[in-house]
Motif scaffolding. Structure first.
Motif, short mmCIF file in Angstrom:
data_model
loop_
_atom_site.label_atom_id
_atom_site.label_comp_id
_atom_site.label_asym_id
_atom_site.label_seq_id
_atom_site.Cartn_x
_atom_site.Cartn_y
_atom_site.Cartn_z
N GLU A 56 0.81 -1.22 0.00
CA GLU A 56 0.00 0.00 0.00
C GLU A 56 0.85 1.27 0.00
O GLU A 56 0.33 2.36 -0.25
CB GLU A 56 -0.92 0.01 1.23
CG GLU A 56 -2.01 -1.04 1.19
CD GLU A 56 -2.85 -1.04 2.46
OE1 GLU A 56 -2.49 -0.28 3.40
OE2 GLU A 56 -3.85 -1.77 2.50
N ALA A 57 2.14 1.14 0.27
CA ALA A 57 3.00 2.32 0.39
C ALA A 57 3.30 2.94 -0.96
O ALA A 57 3.51 2.24 -1.96
CB ALA A 57 4.30 1.94 1.09
N HIS A 58 3.34 4.26 -0.99
CA HIS A 58 3.72 4.99 -2.20
C HIS A 58 5.21 4.80 -2.48
O HIS A 58 5.62 4.69 -3.64
CB HIS A 58 3.40 6.49 -2.02
CG HIS A 58 3.89 7.34 -3.14
ND1 HIS A 58 3.27 7.39 -4.38
CD2 HIS A 58 4.97 8.19 -3.22
CE1 HIS A 58 3.93 8.22 -5.17
NE2 HIS A 58 4.97 8.71 -4.50
N ALA A 59 6.03 4.77 -1.42
CA ALA A 59 7.47 4.61 -1.58
C ALA A 59 8.06 4.07 -0.27
O ALA A 59 7.40 4.08 0.78
CB ALA A 59 8.14 5.93 -1.95
N VAL A 60 9.30 3.62 -0.36
CA VAL A 60 10.01 3.05 0.80
C VAL A 60 11.26 3.89 1.07
O VAL A 60 11.99 4.23 0.13
CB VAL A 60 10.43 1.59 0.53
CG1 VAL A 60 11.16 1.01 1.75
CG2 VAL A 60 9.22 0.74 0.19
N ILE A 61 11.48 4.21 2.33
CA ILE A 61 12.70 4.91 2.74
C ILE A 61 13.57 3.92 3.50
O ILE A 61 13.12 3.30 4.47
CB ILE A 61 12.38 6.12 3.64
CG1 ILE A 61 11.52 7.13 2.89
CG2 ILE A 61 13.67 6.78 4.14
CD1 ILE A 61 10.92 8.21 3.79
N ILE A 62 14.82 3.77 3.07
CA ILE A 62 15.76 2.90 3.78
C ILE A 62 16.91 3.76 4.28
O ILE A 62 17.63 4.38 3.50
CB ILE A 62 16.30 1.77 2.88
CG1 ILE A 62 15.15 0.86 2.44
CG2 ILE A 62 17.36 0.96 3.61
CD1 ILE A 62 15.57 -0.25 1.49
N SER A 63 17.06 3.80 5.59
CA SER A 63 18.17 4.53 6.21
C SER A 63 18.83 3.58 7.21
O SER A 63 18.46 3.54 8.38
CB SER A 63 17.64 5.79 6.92
OG SER A 63 18.70 6.52 7.50
N ALA A 64 19.77 2.79 6.72
CA ALA A 64 20.31 1.72 7.56
C ALA A 64 21.70 1.32 7.09
O ALA A 64 22.00 1.37 5.89
CB ALA A 64 19.39 0.50 7.52
N ASP A 65 22.53 0.92 8.07
CA ASP A 65 23.85 0.39 7.79
C ASP A 65 23.89 -1.12 8.01
O ASP A 65 24.96 -1.71 8.06
CB ASP A 65 24.90 1.05 8.70
CG ASP A 65 25.09 2.52 8.35
OD1 ASP A 65 24.95 2.86 7.17
OD2 ASP A 65 25.37 3.31 9.27
N VAL A 66 22.73 -1.74 8.16
CA VAL A 66 22.63 -3.18 8.38
C VAL A 66 21.66 -3.78 7.37
O VAL A 66 20.96 -3.05 6.66
CB VAL A 66 22.16 -3.50 9.82
CG1 VAL A 66 23.17 -3.02 10.84
CG2 VAL A 66 20.79 -2.87 10.10
N ASP A 67 21.63 -5.10 7.30
CA ASP A 67 20.73 -5.78 6.37
C ASP A 67 19.28 -5.50 6.75
O ASP A 67 18.89 -5.61 7.91
CB ASP A 67 20.99 -7.29 6.42
CG ASP A 67 20.05 -8.06 5.53
OD1 ASP A 67 20.03 -7.79 4.32
OD2 ASP A 67 19.31 -8.93 6.04
N PRO A 82 21.74 7.95 4.10
CA PRO A 82 22.49 7.64 5.33
C PRO A 82 21.68 8.03 6.56
O PRO A 82 20.79 8.88 6.50
CB PRO A 82 23.75 8.53 5.20
CG PRO A 82 23.81 8.92 3.77
CD PRO A 82 22.41 8.96 3.27
N LEU A 83 21.99 7.41 7.67
CA LEU A 83 21.28 7.71 8.91
C LEU A 83 21.40 9.18 9.28
O LEU A 83 20.44 9.80 9.75
CB LEU A 83 21.82 6.83 10.04
CG LEU A 83 21.29 5.40 10.04
CD1 LEU A 83 22.23 4.48 10.82
CD2 LEU A 83 19.90 5.34 10.63
N GLY A 84 22.59 9.74 9.09
CA GLY A 84 22.79 11.15 9.43
C GLY A 84 21.87 12.06 8.65
O GLY A 84 21.35 13.05 9.17
N GLU A 85 21.64 11.73 7.38
CA GLU A 85 20.76 12.56 6.55
C GLU A 85 19.31 12.43 7.00
O GLU A 85 18.56 13.41 7.00
CB GLU A 85 20.90 12.16 5.08
CG GLU A 85 20.12 13.07 4.13
CD GLU A 85 20.39 12.76 2.67
OE1 GLU A 85 19.58 13.18 1.83
OE2 GLU A 85 21.41 12.10 2.39
N ALA A 86 18.90 11.21 7.39
CA ALA A 86 17.53 11.02 7.88
C ALA A 86 17.30 11.82 9.16
O ALA A 86 16.20 12.32 9.40
CB ALA A 86 17.26 9.54 8.12
#
Length: 470
Positions: A56-67, A82-86
């Motif tokens: 149902e999501a319009h888009a996905v945001i991934i901010s992670a340094d792990v799997d 990157p996490l810092g940008e989020a």
């Protein structure tokens, strides 16, 4: 109403994971957007996204340094940051996600195909941090167990059958023994999924047995992951044997290749490197100790939980298995100083901080005492040009003093709470003094460089109002 989903996660999973999640949620609220964030922190996966929510999501945001199990998001537009940008630019991230076109995303086969060159270059770092994230709980638990055994005396564990001996066996004999295999195994898992786990664990165990240490574990993990992935991708088999591939063929062949390479080719050279590095660290003269402490300290404050910070921390943690405790002491002390220095600055120069910043300073002090460097991020994000150099100088001073004074730390985390454990810290008085001096240096530099709140709004050199960072 448009719906977005996000995943946040960092190797330690203590602060950055949840700070990024909170920043994204607040930004989504400002944009009138529904957002669910899955966090992958120290306690595992929380608020896991369902298949229905992803669809149902319009888009996905991934901010992670792990799997983060990216295969779940195939066919969806994905924004990777990157996490810092989020944390610092959550509004921009939400806007980028809302601007994505679902129709364009459907034409892309998998998330891996849509990665930018920058994301591809950061792949090995993500694999390494995935291994580190699984290793850290073992290191922390083991280190604290070892520290507790010293309560009964620095050599009390040598007496068999005593509680001190049991604690040392749990911490040093078991938890630390698993450290390198788990690091290696989960680096390989990040690269090749389940196919990489067996050869990664085996390669890591061989690295430990051969004396190659954490460097050998890192090499074994990448080797195992790419070998397993290569076999999975490039080894054609008859249809009748295809079902045996993930269960028998890949684990056997990849473990055989990795094992033989570790024993006959890779293990001995890396062991020599580790032995030479350990000997050098144990025999550091004053000048070299100063430089190492300065570098580690500055790295801890540079991005406060980001890649540079974690590189210094990982380096120091890896040396614990080789009984080199000085860098760990310098690293933890330097990591405590940024939030502690900012807390002190908000006390001695109240006029230069808003009411909100003074309240944040109280929280930063608590986080600093707990060795959570991320407590300094709100201040650094609001005024990076003045705050970050101040933090780096204060932490560098602390790291250098800790090394020069011969401080050593046997537990890899815990902040001031570890200091109460007898013998956990060598030269405790000097250690506390190093932290105090760095805290004062940081506070004085921040108060000297920082402008009053009314002056910051018009600053064109990188300062931003604190509302913009939330």
């Amino acid at each position: 109403m448009k719906r977005l989903v996000a995943v946040t996660g960092c190797p330690t999973g203590i602060a950055h994971t949840f700070m990024a999640a909170e920043a994204l949620q607040q930004a989504a609220k400002q944009h009138g957007v529904s957002l669910k964030v899955e966090t992958r922190g120290a306690t595992g996966v929380e608020n896991r996204l369902t298949e229905e929510e992803i669809q149902e999501a319009h888009a996905v945001i991934i901010s992670a340094d792990v799997d983060v199990e990216e295969e779940r998001f195939a066919g969806k537009p994905v924004v990777r940051v990157p996490l810092g940008e989020a944390i610092k630019k959550a509004n921009d991230v939400i806007e980028r996600a809302l601007a994505q076109s679902p129709r364009e995303a459907e034409a892309r086969p998998t998330p891996k195909k849509e990665e930018s060159k920058e994301a591809q270059r950061s792949g090995p770092y993500r694999h390494l941090m995935n291994g580190v994230s699984f290793m850290i709980p073992l290191v922390v638990a083991g280190g604290l167990m070892i520290a507790l055994s010293f309560v009964f005396g620095i050599k009390a564990f040598e007496q068999k059958g005593t509680l001190a001996a049991a604690l040392m066996d749990i911490g040093g004999g078991t938890a630390f023994a698993l450290m390198v295999p788990v690091l290696s195994g989960y680096i390989a898992y990040s690269i090749a999924d389940k196919a990489g786990l067996a050869p990664g664990l085996i390669g890591g165990m061989l690295a430990s047995k051969l004396g190659a240490g954490f460097l050998g574990g890192i090499v074994a993990g990448f080797l195992a992951g790419y070998v397993a992935q290569g076999i999975k991708t490039w080894l054609p088999l008859p249809k009748a044997l295809e079902r045996l591939k993930p269960i028998v063929i890949i684990p056997f062949l990849s473990s055989l290749i990795v094992g033989l390479l570790m024993i006959y080719v890779i293990g001995a050279p890396i062991k020599n490197i580790m032995t030479a590095m350990t000997a050098w660290l144990q025999s550091l003269g004053t000048a070299n100790a100063v430089w190492l402490g300065l570098v580690l300290g500055a790295m801890m404050a540079f991005d406060m939980g980001g890649p540079v910070n974690k590189a210094a921390y990982t380096f120091s943690v890896g040396l614990l298995g080789s009984q080199v405790y000085g860098p760990m002491a310098a690293t933890m002390a330097a990591g405590m100083v940024p939030p502690l220095g900012l807390w002190l600055a908000t006390l001695i120069a109240k006029s230069k901080f808003s009411e909100e910043e003074r309240e944040a300073g109280k929280a930063a002090g608590i986080l600093g005492l707990s060795f959570i460097t991320e407590g300094a991020i709100p201040f650094a994000a609001a005024d990076p040009i003045r705050v970050i150099p101040s933090l780096m100088i204060g932490s560098a001073v602390t790291g250098a003093l800790s090394m020069v004074w011969g401080c050593a730390l046997r537990a890899p985390h815990g902040g001031v709470f570890v200091l109460a454990i007898p013998h956990a810290v060598e030269r405790l008085g000097y250690y506390v003094l190093a932290i105090a001096i760095g805290t004062v240096v940081t506070a004085l530099l921040v108060t000297w460089l920082k402008r009053k709140p009314t002056e910051q709004g018009g600053n064109e050199n990188g300062s931003q109002n604190s509302d913009q960072t939330r």
